[in-house]
Design an enzyme around this catalytic site. Structure first.
Site, short mmCIF file in Angstrom:
data_model
loop_
_atom_site.label_atom_id
_atom_site.label_comp_id
_atom_site.label_asym_id
_atom_site.label_seq_id
_atom_site.Cartn_x
_atom_site.Cartn_y
_atom_site.Cartn_z
CG ASP A 16 39.10 24.21 64.60
OD1 ASP A 16 39.28 23.01 64.34
OD2 ASP A 16 38.73 25.02 63.74
CB SER A 17 43.10 23.31 62.50
OG SER A 17 41.84 23.16 61.89
CB CYS A 79 39.73 20.16 65.69
SG CYS A 79 40.55 19.70 64.15
CD GLU A 157 40.33 28.92 58.45
OE1 GLU A 157 40.98 29.95 58.71
OE2 GLU A 157 39.74 28.25 59.33
CB CYS A 191 34.95 19.30 59.03
SG CYS A 191 36.05 20.72 58.91
CG HIS A 193 36.66 25.00 59.19
ND1 HIS A 193 37.37 24.37 60.18
CD2 HIS A 193 37.38 26.09 58.83
CE1 HIS A 193 38.49 25.06 60.41
NE2 HIS A 193 38.51 26.10 59.60
#
Ligand code: DGL
Length: 274
Positions: A16-17, A79, A157, A191, A193
């Site tokens: 994933d990013s 992702c 994040e 997404c 996240h």
């Protein structure tokens, strides 16, 4: 021992990013506790969601090449952006591979009762229209409404994920009200996240709306895929998670601990992806 038996001992590679792909790792650990996981979070180059298709393709290929150096039997692109912006079928053809889009779309199409599905994701994901196209392929008359939520990724994040976090709640209300007003009964957190904000999102959408986590659905799909290919690890050992990141180990450890519910200290390593 034949080749297939050896390969079944290999790890599952997940990328994933950033920290979002841990939604997939958490589910993999739950349903496949004896599998080793090699995770790469491209924390130095996040976000992918505001980049061009060419750049996302380049990054995805580099992430895959990195994972391939570690003896893996399957790759999961955990992702949402990679899974919707590029044709993931072409990325890997020699070992099992999945993105998060199709498993999530299948789950959403099964879950909806009123035929109204919401999709939230990064700007690139929503702009691609991939979720809507895939939904309408499976369930042609479905009403689909999409909304980009670019502030969710920096919130996650930076650890702004608690149910009581006022900043995250205000931002979520702003993004989600228009989707709620359309009367959707199913919302794809498109997404990886976003499931880290699930409590806040659930509070706003209401309990009658089913939230679909693509990372979790991809993990379930991976289980079936490995089973079908006779690649499940059948040993009795407890699997190990090893994490690689392209930026701060400390920041990742902090977020990962909060999300996975256990300390990952000592299992996170910094790499130079270039
Ligand atoms: N991992 C990305 C996704 O699931 C979100 C973060 C980013 O923009 O890179 O879409």
């Amino acid at each position: 021992m034949n080749d297939m038996e050896k390969m079944s001992d290999f790890a599952i590679g997940v990328f994933d990013s950033g920290v979002g792909g841990l939604t997939t790792v958490k589910e993999l650990n739950r349903i496949l506790p004896n599998e080793d996981i090699i995770y790469f979070g491209d924390t130095a180059r996040i976000p992918y969601g505001s980049r061009s298709k060419e750049t996302i393709l380049k990054y995805a290929n580099e992430d895959i090449n990195f994972l391939r150096q570690h003896g893996i039997k399957m790759i999961i692109a955990a992702c949402g952006t990679v899974s919707s912006v590029i044709n993931t079928k072409k990325l890997v053809d020699d070992i099992p591979f999945t993105g998060v889009l199709l498993p999530a779309v299948q789950a959403a199409c099964s879950a909806t009762v009123n035929g109204k599905i919401g999709v939230i994701g990064t700007q690139a994901t929503i702009k691609s229209g991939s979720y809507g196209r895939a939904i309408k392929t499976i369930r042609p008359n479905t009403f689909v409404v999409g909304k980009a939520c670019p502030l969710f990724v920096p919130l996650v994040e930076n650890g702004y994920t608690d149910r009581g976090n006022k900043v995250a709640r205000i931002v979520a209300e702003e993004y989600l009200e228009p989707i709620k007003n359309e009367g959707v009964d199913t919302l794809i957190l498109g997404c990886t996240h976003y499931p880290l904000l699930k409590d806040i999102i659930a509070d706003i959408m209401g309990e009658e709306v089913t939230l679909i986590s693509p990372g979790e659905e991809a993990a379930k799909f991976a289980n079936l895929c490995l089973l079908e290919q006779n690649l499940l690890n059948t040993s009795n050992k407890i699997g190990k998670n090893t994490f690689y990141v392209s930026d701060s180990v400390e920041m990742f450890e902090e977020n990962a601990k909060q999300f996975l519910g256990h300390d990952v200290h000592g299992n996170v390593f910094k790499v130079d992806i270039n």
